[in-house]
Design an enzyme around this catalytic site. Structure first.
Site, PDB file in Angstrom:
ATOM      1  N   HIS A  23     -26.417 -19.229  16.884  1.00  0.00           N
ATOM      2  CA  HIS A  23     -26.570 -19.198  18.344  1.00  0.00           C
ATOM      3  C   HIS A  23     -27.349 -17.974  18.799  1.00  0.00           C
ATOM      4  CE1 HIS A  23     -23.638 -22.400  17.877  1.00  0.00           C
ATOM      5  NE2 HIS A  23     -24.310 -22.903  18.884  1.00  0.00           N
ATOM      6  N   GLU A  31     -21.478 -34.444  15.453  1.00  0.00           N
ATOM      7  CA  GLU A  31     -21.958 -33.278  14.704  1.00  0.00           C
ATOM      8  C   GLU A  31     -21.059 -32.902  13.534  1.00  0.00           C
ATOM      9  OE1 GLU A  31     -22.462 -29.944  17.386  1.00  0.00           O
ATOM     10  OE2 GLU A  31     -20.618 -30.399  18.456  1.00  0.00           O
ATOM     11  N   ASP A  51     -24.957 -28.627  13.499  1.00  0.00           N
ATOM     12  CA  ASP A  51     -23.641 -28.621  12.853  1.00  0.00           C
ATOM     13  C   ASP A  51     -23.514 -29.729  11.822  1.00  0.00           C
ATOM     14  OD1 ASP A  51     -22.145 -26.405  13.791  1.00  0.00           O
ATOM     15  OD2 ASP A  51     -22.132 -27.320  15.775  1.00  0.00           O
ATOM     16  N   CYS A  53     -30.007 -33.831  19.573  1.00  0.00           N
ATOM     17  CA  CYS A  53     -30.240 -32.579  20.288  1.00  0.00           C
ATOM     18  C   CYS A  53     -30.125 -31.350  19.386  1.00  0.00           C
ATOM     19  CB  CYS A  53     -29.310 -32.452  21.495  1.00  0.00           C
ATOM     20  SG  CYS A  53     -27.582 -32.334  21.026  1.00  0.00           S
TER      21      CYS A  53
END
Ligand code: PEP
Ligand code: MG
Length: 585
Positions: free
Chosen positions: A190, A432, A456, A503
């Protein structure tokens, strides 16, 4: 001149000056200083020792008042140690001898002491180990605290750090931080995602850059190829000038596509959406030619200030997002805290395995008041324009059901209070984790849409930590196992006629987009800056071409073979987007 290879995580080329950001919670890297800086490091050491002693004096006094003399003795011991020349003198000597920072001198000085204490036979010395660690952290905090302050006041610089947390990155001011590079990290961390959101070029997983970069040294960050050059020579600077010009020319040529429809050359529409972290990014999505927002990561609200946002804070962000979207699709994902985001930094007992721990929807379902606050705000904003709600990291059907149940609960509360919201708001989920992908048909019966999160999904399918640079070469979304899961999720969504998008970061990669279209995806959501490149890909290919590529890639026996094949095909179809970016991605 020294050249380092790392992982390119946020595009762009920057030539600037080094600003080393240390963090007292981590191992302090050995960094050298220039000869003329040595006196400054001595002063910094004196000052930090003095400040620590003053702080300890204050603590001793307040403890004495509250708990008495006996309890206050521990601070006397701490003060005594920091005033003891047998500890501090070697630190100064080391600065002279090795030309190192005061932080490193303090760190190694205390480490030496720790080693001595832990070897002593007398157990009473063993109990002092924690005190020494505490003292070391206190002095380093004073050194780094002073250093951190400079980040706000410096004109601009390139941050070099051992690692950065997503909150640190989220807090960066673009005016001060031109680019950054870290020893640790991976492409889909992130920290990397926020760098892209903020448009800060970055290279992570460099290994040991903090040992070589000296404050103020010239540095090049190549966020396209994953290269960092410290003290570049003139020929290298000229070479990078050339790269910069070439990327500008490409950006201009891609800009021509932004206003054109996103349709394959054989006429199939591919919806291109943006992933955002803050509402203001919606403007960039639209400018880049995106049709709306496929993923709004709402954690940013928590990370910037490190405090829990109120319902009003949430509402204001979502209201603004609806306003900027002006009727376009807007999918708001509920909080995905945990793992590398926020909760571990604050936890008294950090989890041993946070990516497999209390994160995301699991965390929300155990912190209901916090979760409900967010759901209330999203629902209230749904009265202003189209919004979809998406739950992250759903692993079991019960989580999806609980999330929806809670949402209904909140709707009833709002109704009782006479507050407006969209009763028909669509509720979907991210796919995910492998369990959700494998049981996609079951989930498809109970939700309105899927969004596949490859960041993920790759991590959990391949058992490769997405933020660990040591296994970054194994983190590969083109692995046939991942492709099979993506294919099956798309099939399940089609069978139950619910929309499905992708995404994950790989959706923004032109090469990977070929695969995703070939696997049946018709909606891709990616970082705004990658949308023009995606549109170029879409308009150039036929669906059949992509299907052939996907079929072949999925049949190969390894990720290496699939990647090589994909690269080869992409070179033929979209050479302008593949060549010249030889860096690890
Ligand atoms: C993903 O996992 O692919 C995803 C989009 O979510 P995040 O990167 O925020 O974990
Ligand atoms: Mg995710």
């Amino acid at each position: 001149m020294q050249t380092f290879k790392g992982i390119a995580v946020s595009p762009g080329i920057v030539v600037g000056r080094v600003f080393v950001l240390d963090d007292q919670r981590r191992r302090i890297p050995k960094r050298l200083v220039k000869a003329e800086q040595v006196a400054v490091e001595h002063d910094r050491l004196w000052k930090s020792l003095g400040e620590s002693i003053a702080e300890l004096n204050g603590l001793r006094e307040s403890t004495r008042r509250q708990l008495g003399d006996e309890a206050a003795k521990i601070f006397q011991f701490h003060i005594g140690m920091l005033s003891d020349a047998s500890l501090t003198h070697p630190m100064h000597e080391r600065i002279d001898r090795e030309k190192i920072t005061a932080e490193y001198a303090v760190y190694t000085g205390f480490e030496d002491l720790l080693r001595k204490f832990s070897k002593m036979a007398d157990p009473s010395f063993q109990t002092k180990v924690d005190d020494i660690r505490d003292l070391s952290a206190r002095v380093i905090k004073h050194l780094i605290g002073e250093h951190k302050g400079r980040l706000d006041t410096m004109a601009s610089g390139v941050v070099v750090a051992r690692d950065l947390t997503p909150s640190q990155t989220a807090g960066f001011d673009r005016r001060h931080v031109q680019a950054f590079t870290t020893d640790l990290g991976g492409r889909t961390s992130h920290t990397a995602i926020f760098a892209r959101a903020l448009g800060i070029p970055a290279v992570v997983g460099v290994g040991n850059i903090t040992e070589f970069a000296i404050d103020d040294a010239p540095i090049i960050i190549d966020g396209d190829r994953g290269v960092v050059v410290v003290d570049p020579d003139q020929a290298t600077l000229d070479e990078y000038e050339g790269f910069s010009e070439a990327r500008q020319t490409l950006a201009i040529s891609l800009h021509e596509f932004t206003g054109l429809p996103s349709i394959t050359s054989d006429g199939t529409p591919i919806q291109l959406l943006g992933n955002i972290e803050i509402p203001e990014e919606i403007t960039q999505v639209i400018k880049a030619g995106g049709e709306g927002v496929g993923l709004y990561r709402t954690e940013f609200l928590y990370l910037v200030d490190n405090i829990e946002p109120s319902e009003a804070d949430h509402y204001e962000a979502y209201r603004r997002a609806v306003e900027l979207s002006a009727g376009r699709p807007l999918t708001i994902r509920t909080m995905d805290l945990g793992a590398d985001k926020a909760t571990q930094e604050r936890a008294e007992n950090p989890e041993r395995n946070p990516f497999l721990g209390l994160r995301s929807i699991r965390y929300c379902l155990q912190n209901l008041p916090m979760f409900k606050t967010q759901l209330r705000a999203i629902l209230r904003a749904s009265s202003l324009g189209p919004i979809k709600i998406m739950f992250p990291l759903v692993t079991n059907v019960s989580e999806l059901r609980q999330g929806k149940y809670l949402l209904n609960d909140v709707m009833e509360d709002l109704e009782d209070e006479g507050l407006a919201f969209d009763r028909k708001v669509e509720v979907g989920m991210m796919v995910e984790v492998p369990s959700a992908a494998i049981m996609a048909s079951t989930f498809a019966r109970e939700c309105a849409f899927f969004s596949i999160g490859t960041n993920d999904l790759v991590q959990y399918t391949l058992a490769v930590d997405r933020i660990n640079e040591r296994v970054a070469n194994m983190y590969n979304p083109a692995h046939p196992a991942v492709l099979k899961l993506v294919r099956d999720v798309v099939r399940a969504a089609r069978r139950y006629t619910i929309p499905v998008s992708c995404c994950g970061e790989s959706a923004g990669d032109p090469e990977y987009a070929l695969l995703l279209i070939g696997l049946g995806l018709r909606t891709l959501s990616a970082t705004p800056s990658s949308i023009p490149g995606l549109k170029r890909v879409v308009r150039k290919v036929t669906v059949q071409q992509c299907e052939r590529i996907a079929q072949k890639a999925i049949s190969l026996d390894s990720d290496v073979a699939a990647t090589a094949y994909l690269r080869d095909q992409a070179r033929k179809i979209i050479p302008e987007l593949v060549d010249g970016r030889s860096g690890e991605r």
